[in-house]
Design a protein around this motif. Structure first.
Motif, PDB file in Angstrom:
ATOM      1  N   UNK A   1      -3.595  -8.154 -10.262  1.00 15.80           N
ATOM      2  CA  UNK A   1      -2.496  -7.535  -9.506  1.00 15.80           C
ATOM      3  C   UNK A   1      -3.027  -6.373  -8.646  1.00 15.80           C
ATOM      4  N   UNK A   2      -3.983  -5.616  -9.188  1.00 13.83           N
ATOM      5  CA  UNK A   2      -4.570  -4.534  -8.380  1.00 13.83           C
ATOM      6  C   UNK A   2      -5.306  -5.140  -7.188  1.00 13.83           C
ATOM      7  N   UNK A   3      -6.036  -6.224  -7.438  1.00 14.43           N
ATOM      8  CA  UNK A   3      -6.771  -6.862  -6.331  1.00 14.43           C
ATOM      9  C   UNK A   3      -5.802  -7.321  -5.244  1.00 14.43           C
ATOM     10  N   UNK A   4      -4.775  -8.100  -5.649  1.00 18.38           N
ATOM     11  CA  UNK A   4      -3.904  -8.698  -4.628  1.00 18.38           C
ATOM     12  C   UNK A   4      -3.064  -7.634  -3.916  1.00 18.38           C
ATOM     13  N   UNK A   5      -2.689  -6.581  -4.629  1.00 15.37           N
ATOM     14  CA  UNK A   5      -1.905  -5.528  -3.963  1.00 15.37           C
ATOM     15  C   UNK A   5      -2.766  -4.804  -2.928  1.00 15.37           C
ATOM     16  N   UNK A   6      -4.014  -4.527  -3.300  1.00 12.20           N
ATOM     17  CA  UNK A   6      -4.899  -3.831  -2.341  1.00 12.20           C
ATOM     18  C   UNK A   6      -5.196  -4.715  -1.139  1.00 12.20           C
ATOM     19  N   UNK A   7      -5.355  -6.018  -1.388  1.00 13.98           N
ATOM     20  CA  UNK A   7      -5.626  -6.930  -0.270  1.00 13.98           C
ATOM     21  C   UNK A   7      -4.422  -6.967   0.668  1.00 13.98           C
ATOM     22  N   UNK A   8      -3.234  -7.100   0.116  1.00 17.17           N
ATOM     23  CA  UNK A   8      -2.058  -7.219   1.002  1.00 17.17           C
ATOM     24  C   UNK A   8      -1.809  -5.880   1.720  1.00 17.17           C
ATOM     25  N   UNK A   9      -2.123  -4.760   1.068  1.00 15.28           N
ATOM     26  CA  UNK A   9      -1.948  -3.470   1.755  1.00 15.28           C
ATOM     27  C   UNK A   9      -2.920  -3.356   2.922  1.00 15.28           C
ATOM     28  N   UNK A  10      -4.105  -3.870   2.730  1.00 13.67           N
ATOM     29  CA  UNK A  10      -5.094  -3.864   3.805  1.00 13.67           C
ATOM     30  C   UNK A  10      -4.596  -4.735   4.970  1.00 13.67           C
ATOM     31  N   UNK A  11      -4.048  -5.920   4.634  1.00 10.97           N
ATOM     32  CA  UNK A  11      -3.575  -6.815   5.689  1.00 10.97           C
ATOM     33  C   UNK A  11      -2.367  -6.218   6.408  1.00 10.97           C
ATOM     34  N   UNK A  12      -1.466  -5.604   5.651  1.00 10.46           N
ATOM     35  CA  UNK A  12      -0.206  -5.131   6.232  1.00 10.46           C
ATOM     36  C   UNK A  12      -0.386  -3.794   6.959  1.00 10.46           C
ATOM     37  N   UNK A  13      -1.100  -2.873   6.320  1.00 11.26           N
ATOM     38  CA  UNK A  13      -1.215  -1.528   6.914  1.00 11.26           C
ATOM     39  C   UNK A  13      -2.606  -1.226   7.465  1.00 11.26           C
ATOM     40  N   UNK A  14      -3.590  -2.037   7.095  1.00  9.95           N
ATOM     41  CA  UNK A  14      -4.959  -1.681   7.459  1.00  9.95           C
ATOM     42  C   UNK A  14      -5.504  -0.601   6.542  1.00  9.95           C
ATOM     43  N   UNK A  15      -4.876  -0.364   5.404  1.00 11.09           N
ATOM     44  CA  UNK A  15      -5.433   0.613   4.455  1.00 11.09           C
ATOM     45  C   UNK A  15      -5.191   0.158   3.021  1.00 11.09           C
ATOM     46  N   UNK A  16      -6.172   0.394   2.159  1.00  7.19           N
ATOM     47  CA  UNK A  16      -5.951   0.067   0.747  1.00  7.19           C
ATOM     48  C   UNK A  16      -6.303   1.244  -0.139  1.00  7.19           C
ATOM     49  N   UNK A  17      -6.706   2.365   0.469  1.00  9.40           N
ATOM     50  CA  UNK A  17      -7.051   3.554  -0.317  1.00  9.40           C
ATOM     51  C   UNK A  17      -6.431   4.784   0.320  1.00  9.40           C
ATOM     52  N   UNK A  18      -6.406   5.861  -0.433  1.00  6.41           N
ATOM     53  CA  UNK A  18      -5.829   7.102   0.091  1.00  6.41           C
ATOM     54  C   UNK A  18      -4.574   7.432  -0.684  1.00  6.41           C
ATOM     55  N   UNK A  19      -4.066   8.688  -0.577  1.00  4.45           N
ATOM     56  CA  UNK A  19      -2.942   9.111  -1.412  1.00  4.45           C
ATOM     57  C   UNK A  19      -1.691   8.253  -1.217  1.00  4.45           C
ATOM     58  N   UNK A  20      -1.391   7.886   0.059  1.00  7.13           N
ATOM     59  CA  UNK A  20      -0.163   7.100   0.252  1.00  7.13           C
ATOM     60  C   UNK A  20      -0.318   5.704  -0.340  1.00  7.13           C
ATOM     61  N   UNK A  21      -1.481   5.093  -0.138  1.00 13.50           N
ATOM     62  CA  UNK A  21      -1.716   3.751  -0.690  1.00 13.50           C
ATOM     63  C   UNK A  21      -1.658   3.800  -2.216  1.00 13.50           C
ATOM     64  N   UNK A  22      -2.229   4.846  -2.816  1.00 16.27           N
ATOM     65  CA  UNK A  22      -2.217   4.948  -4.282  1.00 16.27           C
ATOM     66  C   UNK A  22      -0.798   5.088  -4.817  1.00 16.27           C
TER      67      UNK A  22
ATOM     68  N   UNK B   1       6.357 -10.138  -2.014  1.00 22.66           N
ATOM     69  CA  UNK B   1       6.125 -11.601  -2.087  1.00 22.66           C
ATOM     70  C   UNK B   1       4.636 -11.895  -2.047  1.00 22.66           C
ATOM     71  N   UNK B   2       3.876 -10.997  -1.417  1.00 27.82           N
ATOM     72  CA  UNK B   2       2.476 -11.296  -1.157  1.00 27.82           C
ATOM     73  C   UNK B   2       1.518 -10.907  -2.252  1.00 27.82           C
ATOM     74  N   UNK B   3       1.973 -10.293  -3.355  1.00 30.00           N
ATOM     75  CA  UNK B   3       0.929  -9.953  -4.317  1.00 30.00           C
ATOM     76  C   UNK B   3       1.192 -10.364  -5.754  1.00 30.00           C
ATOM     77  N   UNK B   4       2.419 -10.244  -6.263  1.00 30.16           N
ATOM     78  CA  UNK B   4       2.616 -10.529  -7.683  1.00 30.16           C
ATOM     79  C   UNK B   4       2.409 -12.017  -7.989  1.00 30.16           C
ATOM     80  N   UNK B   5       2.945 -12.849  -7.068  1.00 28.54           N
ATOM     81  CA  UNK B   5       2.815 -14.298  -7.225  1.00 28.54           C
ATOM     82  C   UNK B   5       1.335 -14.708  -7.318  1.00 28.54           C
ATOM     83  N   UNK B   6       0.563 -14.237  -6.361  1.00 26.27           N
ATOM     84  CA  UNK B   6      -0.849 -14.644  -6.313  1.00 26.27           C
ATOM     85  C   UNK B   6      -1.604 -14.095  -7.526  1.00 26.27           C
ATOM     86  N   UNK B   7      -1.256 -12.872  -7.948  1.00 31.39           N
ATOM     87  CA  UNK B   7      -1.937 -12.282  -9.106  1.00 31.39           C
ATOM     88  C   UNK B   7      -1.681 -13.119 -10.358  1.00 31.39           C
TER      89      UNK B   7
END
Ligand code: HEM
Length: 467
Positions: A142-163, A262-268
Motif C-alpha cells: 500500500x505504501x508503494x502504490x500510494x507513493x507511485x500514484x502520488x508521483x503520477x498525479x502530483x509529480x511528488x511522492x515525498x515531502x511534508x504534504x505528501x507524508x 481508486x488507484x492504490x488500495x486495489x492494486x496493493x
C-alpha cells in the motif's frame, strides 16, 4: 415485468448479508438461482439483477451507452468520499468527456514512463525491512502504490504534504474498511455523530484534513503555474471544456481524490494476494523465478511486462479473489430483452465479477490457484473481467497490471521471502472492496543475487584460467 428469482427475505436482511459476508451470499444465491438473480437491498430502490452469465454480460457491457446507461448517481455510496464531481459519480456525456481526459496518462508511452518510478519506489520501500524482520506485505504494497500514484498525479511522492496525505488517506481507508463503516455508507440515515462511537464524525474530519491538503496543492499550482510539469494535476488544470472553461477547484479535488483512492488500495491488495499465492505454492514460485531470472541480462520493464508466466500469475490472482466483487450498476434505458426477461427502463443490472470468476464451466476447480489456465486458454472480456468493462471499464487497468508485475519482479528477484505461517488466508469485505481476512505476514530470509548469463560465463572463464 417478471424479474429473475432471488431471496424473498426483507431488504434489510439481504443488505446485512451483503455487508457481512458478501462472497458467501453471492455464492449461495448463484447456487440456488443460477447466473441471473434479483436482490432487493433497499426498500425504496428498484431491485438489482446480479449477472454472472458471460453472454448476458456482453449484451449489457457492449450497450451501456445505448439500451443501458452507466449513470453516476447509482454510485452514491462513493459520493461522501469522492465528491459529486468525480468521474465515478458523474454521468452521460460529461462522464465520457472526463474519461477521455483521464485515460491517456494511464496508457501507452505516458504510462510506461512510470516504470522506473515504480521500480525505484518498490526498492526504497522494501529496503526499509531488515532481514529476519516480519512485516505485513499488504501495508508495504500500500505504501508503494500510494507513493507511485502520488508521483503520477502530483509529480511528488515525498515531502511534508505528501507524508500527511499518505497518513490521512491510509487512515480513511483503514477505518472505512470495517463492517460498521460500510453499514454507515449503505444506511445514510446513520451518517451522524453518535457521541463516543463517533465513527462517521471522525471519518469526516480525516476527510476535511485531506481536502485541506488537496486544496492547498491546487492553490499553489494556480499561483505558480509551471508549463514543464507533466503530472496529471497539471494536465487537468490546463484542460478546457467545449465552452472553454477550466475545471473548478471542487472538480479538481474530486478527480484527485478518485485517482488517489481508486488507484492504490486495489492494486496493493492484488500485489499482496500475489505474494501470498507465490509463497504458498512452491511450484508457482519456482516457475516464476525461473522465468524472471531468464531476464537477468536485460531486466527491461517492457520485457518484464510481457513475461507469460508472470502475466498468468497476476491474472489468476485477480480471478480467484477479485478485489472488486462487482462492476458499477448499469440501468435499463429502453425496454430490452435480457437473458429471457423483458426488462423495463429503470431496472438495475450489475456484473457479478466474483461469481463469473468462480464458474466451474469456465474455471474447473475454481477454488484452486492455477496460473496455467491463462496459458492454456484465452478468456473473453465477459468471462474474465477483474476491471469491469464497457463505459466504466477501469481507467487504471494497464497501469495496475504494470505496477503489479514490476513490483513483484523487483522484490522476488532481489530478496528471498517466506510466509511467516502457512495457514490459509481467505478474502473478506474490506470497505467497498475485498481483502485478506488477516494480515499476510512475510519475512525476508536473505538478499538474492541473480547472476546474468554474461557474468556466469566470465566467472567460468576466470575459474578456467586460474586452474
Ligand atoms: C488491481 C487493481 C484494480 C482493480 C481490480 C480495479 C477494478 C475496477 C473495476 C471493477 C471498476 C468498475 C468497472 C465497471 O463498472 O465496469 C473500476 C473503475 C475505475 N477504476 Fe479501477 N481497478 C484497479 C486499479 C485502478 C487504478 C490503478 C486506477 C487509477 C489510477 C483506477 C481507477 C479507476 C477509475 C477512475 C474507475 C471509474 C471509471 C468510470 O467510472 O468511468 N483503478 N476499477
Amino acid at each position: 415485468m417478471k424479474l429473475p428469482n432471488g431471496p424473498q427475505t426483507p431488504a434489510v436482511v439481504q443488505m446485512l448479508r451483503w455487508i457481512i459476508s458478501p462472497m458467501s451470499f453471492l455464492e449461495a444465491c448463484a447456487a440456488k438461482y443460477g447466473d441471473m438473480f434479483t436482490l432487493k437491498l433497499e426498500n425504496n430502490s428498484p431491485p438489482l439483477i446480479f449477472v454472472s452469465n458471460p453472454q448476458v454480460l456482453q449484451q449489457i457491457l457492449t450497450n451501456d451507452t445505448k439500451e443501458f446507461a452507466a449513470p453516476g448517481d447509482t454510485n452514491l455510496l462513493f459520493e461522501s468520499l469522492l465528491g459529486k464531481r468525480s468521474v465515478i459519480t458523474i454521468s452521460g456525456a460529461e462522464h465520457q468527456r472526463q474519461r477521455q481526459l483521464l485515460l491517456p496518462p494511464f496508457h501507452g508511452e505516458r504510462m510506461r514512463s512510470y516504470s522506473q518510478v515504480i521500480s525505484d519506489i518498490t526498492e526504497k520501500i522494501i529496503s526499509q525491512y531488515q532481514i529476519g524482520q516480519s512485516f505485513n506485505i499488504r501495508s508495504a504494497a500500500q505504501t508503494i502504490t500510494l507513493r507511485v500514484i502520488m508521483q503520477a498525479v502530483f509529480g511528488l511522492d515525498e515531502g511534508p504534504r505528501a507524508d500527511k496525505l499518505q497518513h490521512f488517506l491510509g487512515e480513511i481507508l483503514e477505518k472505512g474498511s470495517s463492517k460498521l463503516s460500510v453499514a454507515l455508507l449503505y444506511f445514510p440515515s446513520l451518517q451522524r455523530d453518535f457521541g463516543p462511537i463517533n465513527v462517521w464524525g471522525r471519518q469526516m474530519r480525516r476527510q476535511q484534513e485531506t481536502d485541506r491538503l488537496l486544496y492547498a496543492e491546487i492553490r499553489e499550482r494556480r499561483e505558480q503555474p509551471d508549463s514543464s510539469r507533466t503530472d496529471i494535476l497539471s494536465l487537468l488544470m490546463s484542460a478546457r471544456d467545449e465552452a472553454g472553461q477550466v475545471m473548478t477547484d471542487e472538480e479538481l479535488r474530486d478527480e484527485l481524490m478518485t485517482l488517489l483512492i481508486a488507484g492504490h488500495e486495489t492494486t496493493a491488495t492484488a500485489i499482496a494476494w500475489a505474494f501470498y499465492w507465490i509463497h504458498k505454492l512452491p511450484s508457482v514460485r519456482q516457475k516464476l523465478l525461473q522465468e524472471l531470472d531468464s531476464l537477468a541480462d536485460n531486466p527491461d520493464p517492457n520485457a518484464i511486462f510481457k513475461l507469460p508466466y508472470l502475466n498468468a500469475v497476476c491474472c489468476e490472482t485477480l480471478r480467484i479473489y477479485p478485489v472488486a466483487m462487482l462492476t458499477f450498476p448499469r440501468v435499463v434505458k429502453t425496454p430490452v430483452s435480457l437473458g429471457g426477461y423483458d426488462l423495463e427502463p429503470g431496472t438495475g443490472v450489475i456484473g457479478s465479477i466474483y461469481s463469473i470468476h468462480q464458474r466451474e464451466d469456465l474455471y474447473p476447480q475454481p477454488k484452486q490457484f492455477k496460473p496455467e489456465r491463462f496459458l492454456e486458454r484465452q478468456f473473453s472480456p465477459y468471462e474474465y473481467l477483474p476491471f469491469g468493462g464497457g463505459a466504466r471499464r477501469c481507467i487504471g487497468l494497464a497501469f495496475a497490471q504494470l505496477e503489479m508485475k514490476l513490483a513483484i519482479a523487483k522484490i522476488l528477484t532481489s530478496r528471498e521471502l517466506e510466509l511467516v505461517d502457512n495457514g490459509e488466508i481467505r478474502p473478506q469485505r474490506r470497505g467497498l472492496v475485498t481483502g485478506p481476512n488477516r494480515p499476510i505476514e512475510m519475512v525476508i530470509k536473505s538478499q538474492r543475487q541473480v547472476k546474468s548469463h554474461i557474468s556466469q560465463i566470465k566467472e567460468l572463464q576466470e575459474m578456467k584460467t586460474t586452474a
